[in-house]
Write an enzyme that holds these catalytic residues in place. Structure first.
Site, PDB file in Angstrom:
ATOM      1  N   HIS A   1      44.823  46.606  25.218  1.00  0.00           N
ATOM      2  CA  HIS A   1      44.379  46.267  26.570  1.00  0.00           C
ATOM      3  C   HIS A   1      44.311  47.434  27.526  1.00  0.00           C
ATOM      4  O   HIS A   1      43.918  47.263  28.684  1.00  0.00           O
ATOM      5  CB  HIS A   1      45.321  45.225  27.189  1.00  0.00           C
ATOM      6  CG  HIS A   1      45.111  43.843  26.674  1.00  0.00           C
ATOM      7  ND1 HIS A   1      44.216  42.963  27.239  1.00  0.00           N
ATOM      8  CD2 HIS A   1      45.663  43.179  25.638  1.00  0.00           C
ATOM      9  CE1 HIS A   1      44.242  41.822  26.574  1.00  0.00           C
ATOM     10  NE2 HIS A   1      45.114  41.925  25.593  1.00  0.00           N
TER      11      HIS A   1
ATOM     12  N   ARG B   1      45.690  42.962  40.681  1.00  0.00           N
ATOM     13  CA  ARG B   1      46.970  43.632  40.870  1.00  0.00           C
ATOM     14  C   ARG B   1      46.778  44.945  41.637  1.00  0.00           C
ATOM     15  O   ARG B   1      45.734  45.585  41.541  1.00  0.00           O
ATOM     16  CB  ARG B   1      47.637  43.924  39.510  1.00  0.00           C
ATOM     17  CG  ARG B   1      48.284  42.725  38.858  1.00  0.00           C
ATOM     18  CD  ARG B   1      49.346  42.063  39.710  1.00  0.00           C
ATOM     19  NE  ARG B   1      50.534  42.878  39.871  1.00  0.00           N
ATOM     20  CZ  ARG B   1      51.628  42.824  39.130  1.00  0.00           C
ATOM     21  NH1 ARG B   1      51.705  41.964  38.149  1.00  0.00           N
ATOM     22  NH2 ARG B   1      52.659  43.604  39.356  1.00  0.00           N
TER      23      ARG B   1
ATOM     24  N   LYS C   1      42.983  51.032  40.233  1.00  0.00           N
ATOM     25  CA  LYS C   1      42.039  50.030  40.732  1.00  0.00           C
ATOM     26  C   LYS C   1      41.457  50.429  42.100  1.00  0.00           C
ATOM     27  O   LYS C   1      40.495  49.856  42.577  1.00  0.00           O
ATOM     28  CB  LYS C   1      42.706  48.662  40.803  1.00  0.00           C
ATOM     29  CG  LYS C   1      43.004  48.057  39.418  1.00  0.00           C
ATOM     30  CD  LYS C   1      43.710  46.724  39.539  1.00  0.00           C
ATOM     31  CE  LYS C   1      44.113  46.096  38.204  1.00  0.00           C
ATOM     32  NZ  LYS C   1      42.998  45.417  37.501  1.00  0.00           N
TER      33      LYS C   1
ATOM     34  N   THR D   1      38.445  40.892  34.278  1.00  0.00           N
ATOM     35  CA  THR D   1      37.903  39.540  34.141  1.00  0.00           C
ATOM     36  C   THR D   1      37.609  38.959  35.521  1.00  0.00           C
ATOM     37  O   THR D   1      36.785  38.047  35.648  1.00  0.00           O
ATOM     38  CB  THR D   1      38.886  38.600  33.399  1.00  0.00           C
ATOM     39  OG1 THR D   1      40.179  38.729  33.984  1.00  0.00           O
ATOM     40  CG2 THR D   1      38.938  38.926  31.919  1.00  0.00           C
TER      41      THR D   1
ATOM     42  N   LYS E   1      34.490  36.420  37.062  1.00  0.00           N
ATOM     43  CA  LYS E   1      34.644  35.220  37.898  1.00  0.00           C
ATOM     44  C   LYS E   1      33.727  35.296  39.121  1.00  0.00           C
ATOM     45  O   LYS E   1      33.099  34.315  39.514  1.00  0.00           O
ATOM     46  CB  LYS E   1      36.101  35.061  38.338  1.00  0.00           C
ATOM     47  CG  LYS E   1      37.085  34.869  37.193  1.00  0.00           C
ATOM     48  CD  LYS E   1      38.534  34.995  37.664  1.00  0.00           C
ATOM     49  CE  LYS E   1      39.482  35.235  36.508  1.00  0.00           C
ATOM     50  NZ  LYS E   1      40.809  35.730  36.933  1.00  0.00           N
TER      51      LYS E   1
END
Ligand SMILES: *Cc1c(COP(=O)(O)O)cnc(C)c1O
Length: 790
Positions: A333, A522, A527, A629, A633
């Site tokens: 992952h 998160r 990110k 993911t 969405k």
């Protein structure tokens, strides 16, 4: 169960469980009673599914995390009885929404990895695939988050305080797990996984740790109460809390105990079943069982199965190894260095001495194999499973399984040709890609009822809910103004709903006519929530200079938890909350921009945020987000992406068209090329507006409460730290590109029908990102299992 029976059942259960009549029941009591009434209706199908599966090959998903969220709404929807139950409740004077809101999230996961496991469970049930989940029934899920003075504050998540009507304790299937320092019971709790529009009911089995005896009677009698329950607490500690940690490993001993605990219990369970049907014919084991290791957390399953097969069942090493490799497969992952799990040899030796011996043997034999292949000393050293005093779990995983998969094309390529290059050369046929997916039931049907209704109307008699590729047919409406306007209308209604909810929850008013710009995931440096924050500040300063600047009013919404020990992530939360305070209270800004950081982002909050988004922020440093993911969405809910070429963004853009999204920034190849010579100061000094926003970290614009964390962020960007170079995630490199991409968003958004077309193109091409597709690929290409519909 007809509607009359359901009413009777609800009233009866409230009487039995709570000793009161319906009129006096609290919402959570009504929720529990309704859920139990539904449980009663599915038991026979559940049993039938289990016995149907027991006859053929089955797959098992071993995962330390299952981020399930709420069950009630989803189960009603999948059973096809949502509207009917809503009606029954109405007749009883109960609002179904209030009942749904009474359910605590099952937050037994940190983020994407745990949510993926949850989507897989649902998709497997829907597709009638014999898949069972194994994990830990944590007494406390991921912490609850609130903000005090803009700082994150954590509180325990006591999700079981009102009980859990969706799980059943299976005392009779209890197994014993043995550590060097004692034995504990692993008591299974089973939760039904209800597929959409099928009678099949799959199973998630989570183990709770308990002591062999509840307390020491002698000690208790001699009034040594604390000591009498010491053993109990020690055992129960194992399944007490989920580690609130997305990428780094800590809490060492307990964490290792957790891993071995659920893996050993799960394997025990599988073997018991196997023996019942096939006796001791263990050489056939892999013919009937496929076991997926979700990341490295359950990789201790490899030596554990070796131990069982050789020590307990008497197989020869080679035969056992064949069984192991053919049974297991492994999902990688992440490539983040700090997240690649390594265990101290000494710890393993102390806690699991026999397991450690077996790992040593595996490593020794592997070493001999590489020497035979004439690998150089250096190369062997770099690939050894045990490296000095560390066990490298990812290497053990690749070596001890027949398939290693990445979670998006780009990620798999990075594994094959970069991070795990040597391993790919050694085992070229073991590497596969399985691009992640999401279940369209939870993430569209349940959360965006209006859009689902429109799709069903437009597609007529279509099975799009279980065959998401059908959405492609929506492209025929790309020039249909009534459809485009309907899409805009639905988005507007969803935004109004979210605005109302945010007002209730956060006490902040937002304008539903503004552009909702949402980043929810998160909190992590890679990110790059900080890049988003700098973008907002840049816009703010530009508006201050030029109050009449023509921009589309925007509401920036964040949702994120930071690991409690991740100081920089927490500083970024505080920084964004400081920006929110500045921007939201500046009357000159006249609500042209607004910033909201919602508290306690989790699955149930996510369900309200995704359908209401106008733009999806997916702005990680290229190469760092394995898949994502959340991006899927948003796409499925008609939200274009502003994002980098990273993870599944690459595939999203490939499917929906680059012109319908807003791609910016350095790509993996460029990052690779510049990383050794990168000097963020060049950007800092020359890119217009950049210095101004970066320096708000140190120039007194904001208050970090005197803890020095803003200064530390500033230093990390411009000077680096002992453990990394300056601006490790290339925020300063991508700032200008990001601002430009946001400018393009602003321009495109004004053309309302043009924007609706982008939304429609995203929806129409989201078919690939159904977890039905992903799970069917696992079933066919890794597990070799077939659907078995009851
Ligand atoms: C989907 C989801 C995630 C994963 O989001 P990414 O943007 O892919 O990191 C995390 N948390 C929750 C609650 C989710 O629903």
């Amino acid at each position: 169960m007809n509607t009359k029976e359901l009413k009777i059942a609800i009233e009866r259960i409230i009487k039995i469980d709570y000793g009161k009549s319906l009129a006096k029941a609290k919402n959570y009591e009504k929720y529990n009673a309704l859920s139990k009434a539904i449980m009663e209706t599915i038991i026979v199908n559940w049993e039938e599914t289990e016995s149907a599966y027991d006859k053929g090959k089955q797959a098992y998903y071993l995962s330390a995390e299952f981020l399930m969220g709420r069950a009630l709404g989803n189960n009603l929807m999948n059973l096809g009885i949502y509207d009917e139950v809503e009606e029954v409740l109405k007749e009883l004077g109960i609002d179904i929404n209030e009942i749904e809101e009474a359910e605590e999230d099952a937050g037994l996961g940190n983020g994407g990895l745990g949510r993926l496991a949850a989507c897989f469970m649902e998709s497997a049930a829907t597709k009638n695939l014999p898949l069972t989940g194994y994990g830990i029934r944590y007494s406390y899920g991921l912490f609850k988050q609130s903000f005090i003075d803009g700082f994150q504050v954590e509180e325990e998540d006591d999700w079981l305080k009102y009980g859990d009507p969706w799980s059943i304790r299976r005392e009779e299937d209890t197994v014993i797990v043995e550590f060097a320092d004692g034995k504990v019971k692993a008591v299974p709790y089973d939760t039904p996984i209800i597929g959409y529009s099928t009678k099949n009911i799959n199973k998630l089995r989570l183990f709770k740790a308990e002591p062999l005896v509840d307390f020491d009677f002698k000690l208790f009698n001699s009034q040594k109460y604390d000591e009498a329950v010491k053993e109990k607490n020690r055992a129960e500690d194992i399944s007490r809390v989920l580690y609130p940690n997305d990428s780094t490993e800590e809490g060492k001993i307990l964490r290792l105990k957790q891993q071995y605990f659920f893996v050993s219990a799960g394997l025990n369970d599988i073997l018991k079943k196997f023996k019942k049907v096939h006796g001791n014919n263990f050489k056939e084991f892999a013919k009937y069982n496929a076991i997926q290791l979700n990341d490295t957390h359950p990789v201790v399953a490899i030596p554990e199965l070796m131990r069982i097969l050789t020590d307990e069942e008497g197989l020869l090493w080679e035969d056992a190894w064949n069984v192991v490799v053919n049974t297991f497969s492994y999902t990688n992952h992440t490539i983040l260095k700090e997240a690649l799990e390594e265990w101290n040899v000494e710890l393993y030796e102390r806690l699991l001495p026999r397991i450690y011996e077996i790992i040593k043997d595996i490593d020794k034999i592997f070493n001999e194999e590489l020497m035979e292949k004439k690998y150089s000393k250096e190369k062997i050293h770099s690939m050894r499973i045990i490296n000095e005093d560390k066990i490298r779990m990812a290497y053990l995983a690749i070596h001890g399984t027949h398939v290693t998969n990445g979670v998006a094309k780009l990620h798999t390529d990075i594994l094959k040709y970069q991070e795990l290059k040597d391993w790919h050369e050694l085992y070229p046929n073991r590497f596969q890609n399985k691009t992640n997916g999401i279940t369209p039931r939870r993430w569209l049907l349940l959360t965006n009822r209006e859009l689902s209704k429109l799709i069903t109307e437009l597609l007529g008699n279509s099975n799009w809910i279980t065959n998401l590729h059908e959405l492609k047919k929506l492209e025929q409406y790309i020039e249909d103004p009534s459809v485009l306007d309907k899409l805009l209308e639905i988005k507007k209604a969803n935004k109004e709903r979210l605005a109302k909810y945010i007002k209730e929850q956060e006490g902040i008013s937002i304008n539903p006519d503004s552009l909702f710009d949402i980043q929810i995931k998160r909190l992590h440096e890679y990110k790059r929530q900080l890049l988003n924050a700098f973008g907002i500040l840049d816009l703010y300063f530009k508006l201050k200079e030029n109050p009449n600047m023509d921009i589309v009013p925007r509401t920036f919404i964040f949702g994120a938890k930071a690991a409690p020990g991740y100081v920089r992530a927490k500083a970024i939360i505080k920084f964004i909350n400081e920006i929110a305070k500045l921007v939201n209270n500046d009357s000159e800004i006249k609500d042209k921009i607004k910033v909201v950081f919602v508290e306690n982002y989790r699955v149930s909050y996510a369900e309200k945020l995704f359908p209401a988004a106008d733009i999806s922020e997916q702005i990680s440093t290229a190469g760092k987000e394995a898949s994502g993911t959340g991006n899927m969405k948003f796409m499925l809910n008609g939200t274009p992406t502003i994002g980098t070429y990273d993870g599944a963004n690459v595939e999203i853009v490939q499917e929906a068209g680059e012109e319908n999204n807003f791609i910016f920034g350095a790509r993996v190849e460029e990052i690779e090329k510049i990383k050794d010579t990168y000097n963020p100061k060049e950007y800092y000094e020359t890119v217009p507006g950049l210095k101004r926003v970066v320096d708000t970290l140190i120039d007194g614009t904001f208050d970090d409460g005197g803890n020095g964390s803003f200064k530390e962020l500033h230093t990390s960007l411009l000077e680096g730290a002992s453990w990394h170079k300056a601006d490790n995630y290339f925020i300063l490199r991508d700032f200008k590109d990001y601002i430009e991409a946001q400018y393009r968003v602003d321009k495109a958004y004004r053309d309302r029908r043009g924007w609706a077309k982008k939304a429609l193109m995203n929806i129409s091409n989201a078919g690939k990102f159904s977890s039905d597709r992903t799970i069917e690929e696992y079933a066919k290409e890794i597990w070799n299992i077939a659907p078995k519909k009851i």
